[in-house]
Every structure is written in C-alpha cells, then in structure tokens.
Write a protein that holds these residues in place. Structure first.
Motif, PDB file in Angstrom:
ATOM      1  N   ALA A  51      45.015  48.442  46.076  1.00  8.59           N
ATOM      2  CA  ALA A  51      44.760  48.071  47.475  1.00  8.59           C
ATOM      3  C   ALA A  51      43.264  47.873  47.754  1.00  8.59           C
ATOM      4  N   ALA A  52      42.410  48.592  47.021  1.00 11.86           N
ATOM      5  CA  ALA A  52      40.953  48.448  47.222  1.00 11.86           C
ATOM      6  C   ALA A  52      40.482  47.047  46.871  1.00 11.86           C
ATOM      7  N   TYR A  53      41.218  46.366  45.994  1.00 14.09           N
ATOM      8  CA  TYR A  53      40.847  45.015  45.576  1.00 14.09           C
ATOM      9  C   TYR A  53      41.586  43.954  46.412  1.00 14.09           C
ATOM     10  N   LEU A  54      42.624  44.376  47.107  1.00 14.31           N
ATOM     11  CA  LEU A  54      43.338  43.485  48.020  1.00 14.31           C
ATOM     12  C   LEU A  54      42.663  43.432  49.390  1.00 14.31           C
ATOM     13  N   ARG A  55      42.049  44.549  49.786  1.00 17.41           N
ATOM     14  CA  ARG A  55      41.517  44.690  51.142  1.00 17.41           C
ATOM     15  C   ARG A  55      40.507  43.599  51.536  1.00 17.41           C
ATOM     16  N   PRO A  56      39.599  43.185  50.639  1.00 14.93           N
ATOM     17  CA  PRO A  56      38.647  42.135  51.051  1.00 14.93           C
ATOM     18  C   PRO A  56      39.316  40.800  51.395  1.00 14.93           C
ATOM     19  N   PHE A  74      37.921  42.954  36.213  1.00 16.24           N
ATOM     20  CA  PHE A  74      36.460  42.835  36.164  1.00 16.24           C
ATOM     21  C   PHE A  74      35.813  44.200  36.358  1.00 16.24           C
ATOM     22  N   ASP A  75      36.271  44.931  37.362  1.00 14.73           N
ATOM     23  CA  ASP A  75      35.703  46.233  37.676  1.00 14.73           C
ATOM     24  C   ASP A  75      35.880  47.199  36.506  1.00 14.73           C
ATOM     25  N   ALA A  76      37.035  47.144  35.850  1.00 14.03           N
ATOM     26  CA  ALA A  76      37.297  48.028  34.707  1.00 14.03           C
ATOM     27  C   ALA A  76      36.328  47.723  33.557  1.00 14.03           C
ATOM     28  N   GLU A  77      36.094  46.439  33.291  1.00 15.13           N
ATOM     29  CA  GLU A  77      35.168  46.074  32.216  1.00 15.13           C
ATOM     30  C   GLU A  77      33.732  46.432  32.579  1.00 15.13           C
ATOM     31  N   LEU A  78      33.387  46.249  33.838  1.00 16.33           N
ATOM     32  CA  LEU A  78      32.045  46.609  34.303  1.00 16.33           C
ATOM     33  C   LEU A  78      31.826  48.114  34.170  1.00 16.33           C
ATOM     34  N   ARG A  79      32.828  48.904  34.544  1.00 16.76           N
ATOM     35  CA  ARG A  79      32.723  50.366  34.419  1.00 16.76           C
ATOM     36  C   ARG A  79      32.437  50.784  32.984  1.00 16.76           C
ATOM     37  N   GLU A  80      33.144  50.159  32.037  1.00 16.38           N
ATOM     38  CA  GLU A  80      32.943  50.510  30.631  1.00 16.38           C
ATOM     39  C   GLU A  80      31.513  50.196  30.187  1.00 16.38           C
ATOM     40  N   MET A  81      31.004  49.043  30.617  1.00 19.27           N
ATOM     41  CA  MET A  81      29.619  48.670  30.286  1.00 19.27           C
ATOM     42  C   MET A  81      28.624  49.668  30.845  1.00 19.27           C
ATOM     43  N   VAL A  82      28.798  50.002  32.122  1.00 20.70           N
ATOM     44  CA  VAL A  82      27.873  50.911  32.804  1.00 20.70           C
ATOM     45  C   VAL A  82      27.963  52.308  32.203  1.00 20.70           C
ATOM     46  N   VAL A 131      27.581  37.500  30.785  1.00 23.75           N
ATOM     47  CA  VAL A 131      28.820  37.010  30.162  1.00 23.75           C
ATOM     48  C   VAL A 131      30.030  37.481  30.954  1.00 23.75           C
ATOM     49  N   LEU A 132      30.007  38.737  31.374  1.00 22.31           N
ATOM     50  CA  LEU A 132      31.126  39.287  32.146  1.00 22.31           C
ATOM     51  C   LEU A 132      31.302  38.544  33.465  1.00 22.31           C
ATOM     52  N   LEU A 133      30.210  38.263  34.146  1.00 21.85           N
ATOM     53  CA  LEU A 133      30.291  37.549  35.416  1.00 21.85           C
ATOM     54  C   LEU A 133      30.788  36.113  35.224  1.00 21.85           C
ATOM     55  N   SER A 134      30.406  35.490  34.126  1.00 22.97           N
ATOM     56  CA  SER A 134      30.892  34.128  33.857  1.00 22.97           C
ATOM     57  C   SER A 134      32.369  34.131  33.496  1.00 22.97           C
ATOM     58  N   LYS A 135      32.839  35.234  32.929  1.00 24.09           N
ATOM     59  CA  LYS A 135      34.259  35.376  32.593  1.00 24.09           C
ATOM     60  C   LYS A 135      35.120  35.472  33.841  1.00 24.09           C
ATOM     61  N   TYR A 136      34.535  36.004  34.935  1.00 24.92           N
ATOM     62  CA  TYR A 136      35.261  36.176  36.201  1.00 24.92           C
ATOM     63  C   TYR A 136      34.519  35.392  37.300  1.00 24.92           C
ATOM     64  N   PRO A 137      34.664  34.082  37.314  1.00 23.00           N
ATOM     65  CA  PRO A 137      33.890  33.260  38.268  1.00 23.00           C
ATOM     66  C   PRO A 137      34.232  33.498  39.733  1.00 23.00           C
ATOM     67  N   GLU A 187      47.143  37.766  42.181  1.00 23.06           N
ATOM     68  CA  GLU A 187      46.465  37.540  40.906  1.00 23.06           C
ATOM     69  C   GLU A 187      44.949  37.682  41.031  1.00 23.06           C
ATOM     70  N   ASN A 188      44.399  37.258  42.175  1.00 23.26           N
ATOM     71  CA  ASN A 188      42.956  37.419  42.388  1.00 23.26           C
ATOM     72  C   ASN A 188      42.569  38.894  42.468  1.00 23.26           C
ATOM     73  N   ALA A 189      43.417  39.685  43.108  1.00 14.22           N
ATOM     74  CA  ALA A 189      43.146  41.120  43.199  1.00 14.22           C
ATOM     75  C   ALA A 189      43.183  41.766  41.818  1.00 14.22           C
ATOM     76  N   VAL A 190      44.142  41.363  41.002  1.00 13.93           N
ATOM     77  CA  VAL A 190      44.241  41.903  39.642  1.00 13.93           C
ATOM     78  C   VAL A 190      43.013  41.492  38.829  1.00 13.93           C
ATOM     79  N   SER A 191      42.555  40.263  39.014  1.00 15.20           N
ATOM     80  CA  SER A 191      41.360  39.805  38.317  1.00 15.20           C
ATOM     81  C   SER A 191      40.140  40.633  38.709  1.00 15.20           C
ATOM     82  N   LEU A 192      40.005  40.936  39.991  1.00 12.06           N
ATOM     83  CA  LEU A 192      38.912  41.801  40.456  1.00 12.06           C
ATOM     84  C   LEU A 192      39.008  43.185  39.819  1.00 12.06           C
ATOM     85  N   TYR A 193      40.215  43.701  39.767  1.00  7.21           N
ATOM     86  CA  TYR A 193      40.441  45.025  39.165  1.00  7.21           C
ATOM     87  C   TYR A 193      40.011  45.017  37.697  1.00  7.21           C
TER      88      TYR A 193
END
Length: 297
Positions: free
Chosen positions: A43-48, A73-81, A271-277, A65-71
């Motif tokens: 729901a946190a990714y649907l709310r916007p 992206f966030d999961a991959e970003l978390r792993e990087m950070v 690269v991550l940001l380009s993967k999720y335009p 599908e857009n919400a899942v894509s955001l989710y």
C-alpha cells in the motif's frame, strides 16, 4: 474511534483495488504477488497513485504493476545502501578501536571519565553487556576461558560485537574530542559535527534496510548536516532537502569514497535508476541535475 475493518482474502483485496479504479493487467500475477507481499506493505507504493486520499480512488493511469515495480526498485536500492553502510560500519569500528585504544588503553569504553553523559554511558554499557552475553562467537568463548578480569574483553574484541547504533552512541557520547576528530579526518571529514550527524543517519537508515522498510519516498526524522565545503570531491548544490534519502546518499558516497576510492556505488545507482524509468528521483529528494554534481560524476 473504534477500529472495525475486517480482514480480506486476496480475491477481495483485488476486487477492492479494482473498485477504486486501479488498473490490474494480470489478476493471476497480482494474486501471486499479494501471496508473498502483504497488501499493507504494498500500500505504501500504491498511495502516491491515489487521486483522493480520503476515498482512496486512484488516478486514471494508476496500475498495480507500477506499484510492484516501485516496490522492486526499493528492494534493490535497500540492498545497495545496506552493503555500502556495512563497509562504512566496519571501517568506523576499526578506526574507533585503533584511535581510542591507543589514546586511552584497551578498555577505554569502560571509562566514564571520557564520556559526556553518565546516563548514556550506562545505557551503552548495558548494550555492550547484553551483546557480549548473548554472543556465540568463538573468540569471545576463548577469551573467557582464559581471562576473568576485567569483566569485558578488550576493545578490539568487544567492539566487533556491537551494532552500528551502539557504536554511534558510544562515539557521540565520548568527550574525547581530539580522538573523535582524528577518526573523522580518517574519513576525510573536516566538519566534525557533520560527521556525527552522518553516523546517526546511517545507523537509522541501516535499521530501515535491515527490517525491509521502505526507504524510497520517505521523510526521515534523523537528518544529516550538509557542509558547504569538504576537502575531497563534494557537492556544489548543498540545498537538498535534509529529510530525504538523497542527502543521506550523498554522505554515504563521500564516506565510501574515503575508504574505497574505486567503489561502484554511484555507477550502480545510475544503472538501477535507468532500470526503473518510472521512478522519479525527486520523490527521494534528488536535486535537479544531480548527475552533474562532482560527487556523482
């Protein structure tokens, strides 16, 4: 007001989302997603995408599908950070052991005389005690087989058990300013107070990552100081919103560059940001033309 909402099974969750105007291109795939990612987490990714925050009606182009894509992206970003903070944490632990032990002996963390606040000192000591007594590390077991005094192993053993949060609290509560400045300088940070704020931010951000919490599009209660000047490659635009992720990422990149100059964090993020335009960096506080900043080139 009494909470009276009842649980919904997955088909009912999908029907509710569709009833609010959300486009779901593949209902079977959506069911599989909701079987492994709870509706409330997603729901946190649907709310916007909501057009009305009260009725939760969605904008015309909003899709599951857009919400899942955001989710994702966030999961991959978390792993990087999380990985980046881990490298900084190990370096901080190493430098604290080295500088404080040489200045104040192997058991400096037991000295109230080099602390600002007695209450915080006792809290930190309690955390140290807890970590040591629940540790299953061989080097701790071997230490206590051989030594009975002092009650704790030396800093180079004890600090290896502590969380980044506890390390940060010990560092911040220390009154040994000369030693603390030497550690900050090891990270090429000449603005000592900023360095302390960066450690606090990283400890908090690491906890978000460790608990799989959202780091995208979040307002952070712990914020970093952003100096105008630093000795190594830094920012030209220091007016970024302090309570967004971008400000913290800038601090992480600077510290990471100081200990691992050939790291690939900035390249990996691009690269991550380009993967999720569809991801808008501005939602994380990224400033306009951030990629042209010296720190990010």
């Amino acid at each position: 007001m009494k909470y009276n909402k009842q649980p919904l099974d997955i088909p009912a969750q999908i029907a509710m989302l569709k009833g609010r105007g959300l486009v779901i291109a593949d209902e079977q795939a959506a069911k599989k997603t909701l079987n492994k990612i709870s509706y409330f987490r997603l729901a946190a990714y649907l709310r916007p995408m909501e057009a009305d925050k009260n009725t939760h009606q969605y904008k015309p182009d909003a899709s599951f599908e857009n919400a899942v894509s955001l989710y994702e992206f966030d999961a991959e970003l978390r792993e990087m950070v999380f990985r980046a903070i881990g490298k900084i944490e190990i370096a901080l632990r190493t430098k604290m052991i080295h500088h404080f032990s040489l200045a104040y002996n192997a058991f400096w963390f037991l000295k109230m005389s080099i602390c600002k606040d007695e209450h915080l000192f006792l809290e930190n000591l309690s955390s140290i005690d807890r970590e040591i007594h629940r540790s299953k590390e061989d080097f701790i077991k071997q230490h206590y087989k051989k030594y009975t005094k002092p009650a704790y192993p030396p800093a180079w053993k004890t600090l290896e058990l502590l969380s980044l949060g506890t390390l940060t609290k010990i560092f911040t509560n220390s009154s040994a300013t000369k030693t603390k400045k030497a550690i900050a300088l090891d990270f090429d940070c000449t603005v000592f107070k900023a360095f302390e704020s960066w450690l606090a931010c990283m400890a908090s951000l690491r906890n978000y990552c460790a608990h799989h919490a959202r780091i995208w599009n979040r307002n952070y209660p712990v914020t970093p100081d952003i100096p105008v000047n630093l000795p190594q490659t830094w920012l030209t635009n220091t007016k970024a919103p302090f309570n967004k992720l971008y400000a913290q990422l800038c601090c992480i990149v600077y510290l990471l560059n100081s200990i691992e100059p050939k790291n690939t964090f900035t390249a990996d993020l691009k690269v991550l940001l380009s993967k999720y335009p569809t991801v808008d960096p501005a939602a994380m506080g990224f400033v306009k033309d951030w990629q042209n900043e010296p720190l990010w080139r």
